[in-house]
Design a protein around this motif. Sequence first.
Motif, PDB file in Angstrom:
ATOM      1  N   HIS A  15      -6.736 -12.225 -41.813  1.00  0.00           N
ATOM      2  CA  HIS A  15      -7.934 -12.317 -42.669  1.00  0.00           C
ATOM      3  C   HIS A  15      -8.320 -10.940 -43.181  1.00  0.00           C
ATOM      4  CE1 HIS A  15     -11.262 -10.775 -40.038  1.00  0.00           C
ATOM      5  NE2 HIS A  15     -10.532 -11.226 -39.041  1.00  0.00           N
ATOM      6  N   ASP A  54     -11.044  -4.882 -37.116  1.00  0.00           N
ATOM      7  CA  ASP A  54     -11.222  -6.302 -37.427  1.00  0.00           C
ATOM      8  C   ASP A  54     -11.556  -6.485 -38.898  1.00  0.00           C
ATOM      9  OD1 ASP A  54     -11.600  -9.006 -37.270  1.00  0.00           O
ATOM     10  OD2 ASP A  54     -13.503  -8.915 -36.202  1.00  0.00           O
ATOM     11  N   ASN A  55     -10.626  -6.654 -39.855  1.00  0.00           N
ATOM     12  CA  ASN A  55      -9.236  -6.813 -39.543  1.00  0.00           C
ATOM     13  C   ASN A  55      -8.371  -6.098 -40.577  1.00  0.00           C
ATOM     14  OD1 ASN A  55      -6.918  -7.830 -38.271  1.00  0.00           O
ATOM     15  ND2 ASN A  55      -6.856  -9.564 -39.655  1.00  0.00           N
ATOM     16  N   GLU A 115     -12.769 -15.604 -42.799  1.00  0.00           N
ATOM     17  CA  GLU A 115     -12.510 -15.957 -41.393  1.00  0.00           C
ATOM     18  C   GLU A 115     -13.759 -15.785 -40.561  1.00  0.00           C
ATOM     19  OE1 GLU A 115     -11.179 -15.152 -37.136  1.00  0.00           O
ATOM     20  OE2 GLU A 115     -12.399 -13.947 -38.474  1.00  0.00           O
ATOM     21  N   GLU A 116     -14.491 -14.715 -40.853  1.00  0.00           N
ATOM     22  CA  GLU A 116     -15.655 -14.372 -40.031  1.00  0.00           C
ATOM     23  C   GLU A 116     -16.774 -15.407 -40.149  1.00  0.00           C
ATOM     24  OE1 GLU A 116     -15.337 -12.232 -37.901  1.00  0.00           O
ATOM     25  OE2 GLU A 116     -14.269 -10.438 -38.575  1.00  0.00           O
ATOM     26  N   ASP A 130      -4.636 -10.369 -35.993  1.00  0.00           N
ATOM     27  CA  ASP A 130      -6.079 -10.134 -36.015  1.00  0.00           C
ATOM     28  C   ASP A 130      -6.423  -9.077 -34.963  1.00  0.00           C
ATOM     29  OD1 ASP A 130      -8.764 -10.311 -36.518  1.00  0.00           O
ATOM     30  OD2 ASP A 130      -8.940 -12.456 -36.135  1.00  0.00           O
TER      31      ASP A 130
HETATM   32 ZN   LIG Z   1     -10.904 -10.860 -36.981  1.00  0.00          ZN
END
Ligand SMILES: [Zn+2]
Length: 567
Positions: free
Chosen positions: A339, A361-362, A394-395, A422
């Motif tokens: 992501h 991240d990330n 994604e978050e 990730d």
């Molecule tokens: Zn992540």
Amino acid sequence: MRVRRFSRRTGSEGVAPVPKLEERGVKRVLLLVVLNLGLFAPAALAGAPLPGATAAPAKISAQRIAHHVELLASDAFEGRSPGTKGEDKTVAYIAERFRRAGLRPGFRGSWFQDVGLIRVEPSPSTTLTLSEDSGASAVLRQGKDVMLVNGRWEPDAAIDRSEVVFVGYGISAPSLGRDDYKGLNVAGRTVLMLAWAPETQAFAGAARIRYGLPTMKTAEAARRGAAAVLIVVPDDGWEQSLTAVRTRMLNPAGASPPGAPPIDGRIKRSVMQGLLASGETSLERLEQQAGQPGFRPAFLKLRATARLRSKVQRFNSRNVVGLLPGTERPAEHVLFVAHWDSFGLCATGAAEDRICNGALDNASGVGEMIELARLFASRGRLPRSVLFLAATGEEHGLLGSNHYVGDPALPLAGAVGGATLDMTAGRRRGTDLVLFGKGLSELDAYFERAASLQGRKLVAPRPDDAGYFERSDNMAFVRKGVPVLTPSGLWSEGAGRELLDRYEAESYHKPSDEFGAIASFEGAAEDGELLYHFGRELASTDDWPAWRKDSPYGALRPSRTTPKSGE
Ligand SMILES: [Zn+2]
């Protein structure tokens, strides 16, 4: 954030050697393209040494990964929040790097797949009033004492003197012998609950995340018709927790209404403590009761009133898709997913640094994936295709990867398996490889062989980490029956682990997740090389690694084989 340089890693005196790296990279690509021309014929067979590939070992440069991370996590990318200028820069950068690597546009002739999203931003002037029957009341301020967000992409939500019920941890898991609601009707009420899960054996492993994750608990409350949820968040986790909920993003094609109540809220622990201090019970007492086996929900003799206005906007975000087409069975493909999104401007007004740069991240996973793509492309095509997906959102709940599996670039029936990248950087080379999802599928053997080529051992995550398997992009594919797992050396015991623990305490989802805080990119390069061996083998066989029958996913995909030619 301050300007940082490569000096610590390269030994050069504060001058980033970026242009030189680029020149060298371009030359090397040209050279390999020449060497690999023969590969575009279907002669590249499973296991056979690839012409041109034998000349150089399958190496990934830590410095090149660092370069991608330094850029993607720089303030110029504004924390890579979906729907911002930071997104435009990010997806353009990834597409350009995929192109230079030698991939082809992977989504119907384009590098980009549009992902329609909804952003919900609650008004900062929102307040929550908690009043006692006696008439005494307290007005709690948005962002400081509470954070109320709309769980359902509606511009207005309200509660008016809604009864507050303490429901322990708000968990209903009959199979684990726990139901915090005990049949109490909470429709229209405001449920107050503790964060995460009780510290018991039953919730020690993956169940802690499966039932303790805020989204799981709010979904349970919504299912029961609660008008509002208030999760008690410890003061030292307050800012971190706000990052995730301050702006909510949703997939408009997702569940409707989504699994959250109209008012999805958090309340700071010290605030709740203060409110209860004058009454018949205390927060400490409630916390203690919630841990007891015979816990029953309790009315707190408090009523909640709030009017929540939100700005609701629809916008388009993008996944970036690159493809290395297979020579023999191009519809069959191996997947790599990372992501690209982070949280953008995530700290409150007064903070000096407000950008959640998301270096570890990330940006680290994306940087590693770009170099993995380069390595694959430079060593020629394989019988099966290899697809690289840089996913958005994604978050905010695997939004990009969930969208992708609903409208994939290549039919999922041809998706053999793959890996998610990730949070990959930080450690040096030479640790064990932790595999989230170990023990679930026949992919273990592929990871095991790739790890043993590097003299590394494949291990399962610590029990209290195991639940992360269900929190990353891989899960979008898993739910569709495709074995996509998450391997990472960073979670292994030892030096990497210490770094990770410190990171989780200090920087996770905070402005301090910055490039300069990542001590080494060697481990990410090592994992990338491992993923190359893994992916190359998987893209060269006609094997279809299956889920173990006794895994929760065993029934999701029928066992299958590649039809032999002539069939
Ligand atoms: Zn992540």
